[in-house]
Enzyme design. Structure first.
Site, PDB file in Angstrom:
ATOM      1  N   GLY A 167      32.767  29.562  40.935  1.00  0.00           N
ATOM      2  CA  GLY A 167      33.279  30.468  41.947  1.00  0.00           C
ATOM      3  C   GLY A 167      33.845  31.713  41.294  1.00  0.00           C
ATOM      4  O   GLY A 167      33.983  31.776  40.083  1.00  0.00           O
ATOM      5  N   PRO A 168      34.155  32.716  42.124  1.00  0.00           N
ATOM      6  CA  PRO A 168      34.675  33.973  41.578  1.00  0.00           C
ATOM      7  C   PRO A 168      36.025  33.757  40.894  1.00  0.00           C
ATOM      8  O   PRO A 168      36.667  32.738  41.128  1.00  0.00           O
ATOM      9  CB  PRO A 168      34.846  34.854  42.822  1.00  0.00           C
ATOM     10  N   PRO A 169      36.446  34.699  40.074  1.00  0.00           N
ATOM     11  CA  PRO A 169      37.727  34.570  39.383  1.00  0.00           C
ATOM     12  C   PRO A 169      38.878  34.494  40.384  1.00  0.00           C
ATOM     13  O   PRO A 169      38.840  35.141  41.429  1.00  0.00           O
ATOM     14  CB  PRO A 169      37.844  35.857  38.563  1.00  0.00           C
ATOM     15  N   GLY A 170      39.865  33.693  40.057  1.00  0.00           N
ATOM     16  CA  GLY A 170      41.087  33.656  40.848  1.00  0.00           C
ATOM     17  C   GLY A 170      41.005  32.844  42.117  1.00  0.00           C
ATOM     18  O   GLY A 170      41.859  32.935  42.975  1.00  0.00           O
ATOM     19  N   LYS A 193      40.006  27.592  40.450  1.00  0.00           N
ATOM     20  CA  LYS A 193      39.242  26.570  39.735  1.00  0.00           C
ATOM     21  C   LYS A 193      40.129  25.830  38.742  1.00  0.00           C
ATOM     22  O   LYS A 193      40.179  24.596  38.725  1.00  0.00           O
ATOM     23  CB  LYS A 193      38.056  27.219  39.009  1.00  0.00           C
ATOM     24  N   HIS A 250      40.136  64.422  56.665  1.00  0.00           N
ATOM     25  CA  HIS A 250      39.196  63.474  56.053  1.00  0.00           C
ATOM     26  C   HIS A 250      39.414  62.069  56.612  1.00  0.00           C
ATOM     27  O   HIS A 250      38.471  61.421  57.079  1.00  0.00           O
ATOM     28  CB  HIS A 250      39.387  63.496  54.527  1.00  0.00           C
ATOM     29  N   GLU A 251      40.657  61.618  56.603  1.00  0.00           N
ATOM     30  CA  GLU A 251      40.935  60.244  57.060  1.00  0.00           C
ATOM     31  C   GLU A 251      40.675  60.098  58.553  1.00  0.00           C
ATOM     32  O   GLU A 251      40.110  59.090  58.990  1.00  0.00           O
ATOM     33  CB  GLU A 251      42.382  59.846  56.732  1.00  0.00           C
ATOM     34  N   HIS A 272      37.037  59.565  59.154  1.00  0.00           N
ATOM     35  CA  HIS A 272      36.633  58.156  59.030  1.00  0.00           C
ATOM     36  C   HIS A 272      36.983  57.379  60.292  1.00  0.00           C
ATOM     37  O   HIS A 272      36.140  56.698  60.873  1.00  0.00           O
ATOM     38  CB  HIS A 272      37.374  57.486  57.865  1.00  0.00           C
TER      39      HIS A 272
HETATM   40  P1  ADP Z   1      40.345  30.633  38.439  1.00  0.00           P
HETATM   41  O1  ADP Z   1      39.441  30.232  39.573  1.00  0.00           O
HETATM   42  O2  ADP Z   1      39.978  31.983  37.930  1.00  0.00           O
HETATM   43  O3  ADP Z   1      40.471  29.602  37.401  1.00  0.00           O
HETATM   44  P2  ADP Z   1      43.096  29.999  38.851  1.00  0.00           P
HETATM   45  O4  ADP Z   1      42.920  28.577  39.203  1.00  0.00           O
HETATM   46  O5  ADP Z   1      43.570  30.272  37.488  1.00  0.00           O
HETATM   47  O6  ADP Z   1      41.767  30.819  39.132  1.00  0.00           O
HETATM   48  O7  ADP Z   1      44.067  30.646  39.909  1.00  0.00           O
HETATM   49  C1  ADP Z   1      45.028  31.584  39.560  1.00  0.00           C
HETATM   50  C2  ADP Z   1      46.230  31.478  40.459  1.00  0.00           C
HETATM   51  O8  ADP Z   1      45.908  31.860  41.777  1.00  0.00           O
HETATM   52  C3  ADP Z   1      46.762  30.082  40.584  1.00  0.00           C
HETATM   53  O9  ADP Z   1      47.664  29.797  39.583  1.00  0.00           O
HETATM   54  C4  ADP Z   1      47.431  30.084  41.949  1.00  0.00           C
HETATM   55  O10 ADP Z   1      48.726  30.600  41.869  1.00  0.00           O
HETATM   56  C5  ADP Z   1      46.601  31.069  42.725  1.00  0.00           C
HETATM   57  N1  ADP Z   1      45.613  30.386  43.567  1.00  0.00           N
HETATM   58  C6  ADP Z   1      44.280  30.531  43.476  1.00  0.00           C
HETATM   59  N2  ADP Z   1      43.658  29.786  44.407  1.00  0.00           N
HETATM   60  C7  ADP Z   1      44.614  29.149  45.098  1.00  0.00           C
HETATM   61  C8  ADP Z   1      44.592  28.233  46.210  1.00  0.00           C
HETATM   62  N3  ADP Z   1      43.449  27.822  46.777  1.00  0.00           N
HETATM   63  N4  ADP Z   1      45.781  27.787  46.670  1.00  0.00           N
HETATM   64  C9  ADP Z   1      46.933  28.188  46.113  1.00  0.00           C
HETATM   65  N5  ADP Z   1      47.005  29.042  45.081  1.00  0.00           N
HETATM   66  C10 ADP Z   1      45.875  29.528  44.571  1.00  0.00           C
HETATM   67 ZN    ZN Z   2      37.158  58.878  52.438  1.00  0.00          ZN
HETATM   68 MG    MG Z   3      40.310  29.786  35.385  1.00  0.00          MG
END
Ligand code: ADP
Ligand code: ZN
Ligand code: MG
Length: 605
Positions: A207-210, A213, A428-429, A432
């Protein structure tokens, strides 16, 4: 559970140093007290007096000292030798016995206890005290103990009460369901064995970063009460060839010893990249990967070793890694939907002080497309904002403002726009917003602001969809492009000249139009042909060309056509609503920030 490094080497050095010092002190001062009959030092005069009184029991004359006892042989005395030729005669007269040895040693058993058992017991006690103290220190720092294991460098976690559980991961219900099956298996393998079911040896979180996972993997560690080895792919990458492979070997050896257990390899794409002959290859990485493949074949899944891995580049992984028997279960961890975002906001808001009854839904709606990590950041920004304003609790406004901070950066108070510039940005805004409002397929306008942001935006128009959007049709895409063009169109209509302010709009409009042609098959000329392919879908999604140069030229032309048509549409819409454009723009110029309701009110007047 927080990640805790192995107890630092330093604390072990302290431990040994303290034990050594204690033993030396004991040997010097304490043991002599026990390890024999107490010897009283006396002067020679006392010795002589005792001889005269005949109060001498046994006596032993050594070259450097004289040891003697009283008549009752209760105490042992010691004195220095003095040149005294008649001493022996006088002692004899006093009835002393010339003993071969005066026992200054205690019984052999006691001395054995003192010199062997006691120090060892002391060691053990101190060790226990120390490890208790260490683990308390670890707990205080918010987690459970993690020991450095052998050579692999993997951290092994022991689940603790303060650990992360599935409750800490909001949304992601499917991922949690798939993972809890693994947890269940580790708790009760019999149930599965009886029916003959085999659990996957490996599961890959993609999955995407953050999106959580790593968090999910840690939650599995917290839920499954088994050892959890955690290592990052990059830790296998070593300077010396062969070290990475050795680390893999080591890791699995330990895992097999500790089964049932979980091995978690974070960012596995570092070692799991496709092996290809080109570019000279990377021997070290390939060896490490080969070792990993071998190990995953080698261990017996029914024993209870489950390998979890996480990556945001699944398409770059070696196919051998993904075949059944290795990472055969793929667990998608996607960006959260509206409900997921609400839940994530709630989880994180519960960790800070907030006012009661905050409605998270509008906030989650504005934060469309935000990942879990971004939402966590939004909540933290809200708390910081409350502190900055000297308030005790974060409010819904704090949260809403933080969303904008995360989207567009902080308000930049120091940047002072000239009057003319400010007017241009206002038009401009509104351009939009007006184009968006006049089209049927546009998301409603939520907020318009012309306060500059640290991201470089001089203003922005916030459009928020009612719910989650999973599909967009051609009309919606075209309307979106027209909305992007609205800003520039307003400038042209009012000032008759283009500014640099539209560069980001142009970029986004072009991207959309191009995707319509090359990937979505939305034009008659090209039909359903993929002219571009997307790699790295979770990391921005770079498109790479998959057509001949001639087709590309035609495609570019088509993209220009689409944008030109939408630009014209925006101009037409604005021209038809010129008075509203002026009215709204001067209102925005005055107030700098207006809400969607204020906007609609003036528009509908
Ligand atoms: P990655 O998918 O890149 O490994 P992480 O697991 O490190 O992401 O998530 C980073 C931080 O984002 C976590 O420590 C948490 O605080 C927050 N976070 C991400 N997803 C969730 C979720 N589903 N529920 C609660 N917190 C989340
Ligand atoms: Zn614009
Ligand atoms: Mg990670």
């Amino acid at each position: 559970m927080k990640e805790v490094k192995e107890p630092s080497r330093k604390s072990w050095i302290y431990y040994y140093a303290i034990v050594m010092v204690i033993i030396i002190l004991l040997n010097a001062f304490v043991f002599p007290l026990f390890s024999g009959v107490r010897v009283h030092d006396t002067d020679y005069g006392t010795f002589m007096t005792m001889i005269e009184k005949g109060d001498i029991g046994r006596v032993e004359i050594q070259s450097n000292q004289i040891l003697f006892t009283d008549k009752a042989e209760k105490s042992v005395y010691r004195t220095g030798p003095v040149s005294d030729p008649t001493l022996a005669q006088r002692l004899h007269d006093a009835g002393a016995v010339f003993a071969g040895e005066i026992v200054t040693q205690s019984s052999p058993i006691l001395s054995f206890i003192m010199s062997w058992i006691f120090p060892i017991a002391l060691f053990a006690l101190l060790g226990q005290f120390f490890s208790k103290k260490l683990s308390r220190m670890m707990k205080d720092s918010g987690g459970s103990m993690a020991f450095g294991m052998g050579n692999s460098g993997a951290k092994v976690y022991v689940p603790s009460s303060s650990g992360i559980s599935f409750d800490d991961v909001a949304g992601e219900d499917e991922a949690k369901e798939l993972l809890s099956e693994i947890v269940d298996f580790l708790h009760d393998p019999k149930k599965y064995r009886e029916i003959g079911a085999k659990l996957p040896k490996g599961a890959l979180l993609v999955g995407p970063p953050g999106t959580g996972k790593t968090l999910l993997a840690k939650a599995v560690a917290g839920e499954a009460e088994v050892p959890f080895f955690s290592i990052s792919g990059s830790e296998f990458v070593e300077m010396f060839v062969g070290r990475g492979a050795a680390k893999v070997r080591d890791l699995f050896k330990q895992a097999n010893e500790k089964a049932p257990c979980i091995v978690f390899i974070d960012e596995i794409d570092t070692i799991g990249k496709k092996r290809d002959g080109s570019m000279g290859g990377n021997d070290e990485r390939e060896q490490t990967l080969n070792q990993l493949l071998t190990e995953m074949d080698g261990f017996d899944g029914s024993k209870g070793v489950v390998v979890l891995a996480a990556t945001n580049r699944p398409d770059s992984l070696d196919p051998a890694l993904l075949r059944p028997g290795r990472f055969d279960r793929r667990i998608p961890v996607e960006l959260p939907d509206l409900k997921g975002r609400v839940d994530i906001l709630k989880v994180h808001a519960s960790k800070i002080k907030t006012e009661d009854n905050i409605d998270f839904e509008p906030i989650a709606r504005v934060a469309a497309g935000a990942s879990g990590a971004e939402l966590a950041n939004i909540v933290n920004e809200a708390a910081l904002r409350a502190v900055r304003d000297g308030r005790q609790k974060a409010t819904a406004t704090d949260l809403m403002e933080s969303v904008e901070v995360v989207i567009a950066g902080y308000q930049k108070k120091s940047r002072v726009l000239s009057d003319e510039e400010k007017k241009t940005v206002a038009y401009h805004e509104i351009g939009h917003a007006l184009v968006a409002a006049m089209q049927t397929h546009s998301a409603p306008v939520q907020k318009i602001t012309i306060i500059p942001r640290t991201s470089g935006a001089l203003g922005y128009t916030l459009q928020v969809d009612e719910g989650d959007k999973f599909l967009m049709d051609k009309n919606e895409l075209l309307d979106k492009i027209a909305t992007f063009a609205g800003g520039r169109a307003a400038e042209e209509l009012v000032f008759g000249v283009a500014t640099t302010g539209a560069s980001n709009d142009i970029e986004q409009a072009t991207k959309l139009a191009r995707a319509m042609v090359s990937r979505f098959g939305m034009t008659e000329e090209f039909g359903m042909v993929a002219l571009e392919t997307v790699s790295n879908q979770y990391l921005g999604g770079d498109a790479s060309l998959a057509c001949s140069p001639e087709t590309q030229t035609a495609m570019d032309k088509k993209v220009m056509e689409i944008i030109a048509a939408q630009h014209q549409k925006a101009i037409d819409i604005l021209r038809a609503n010129m008075d509203k454009l002026h009215e709204l723009s001067s209102f925005l110029y005055e107030k700098e920030t207006i809400t969607g309701e204020e906007f609609m009110e003036i528009l509908n007047n």
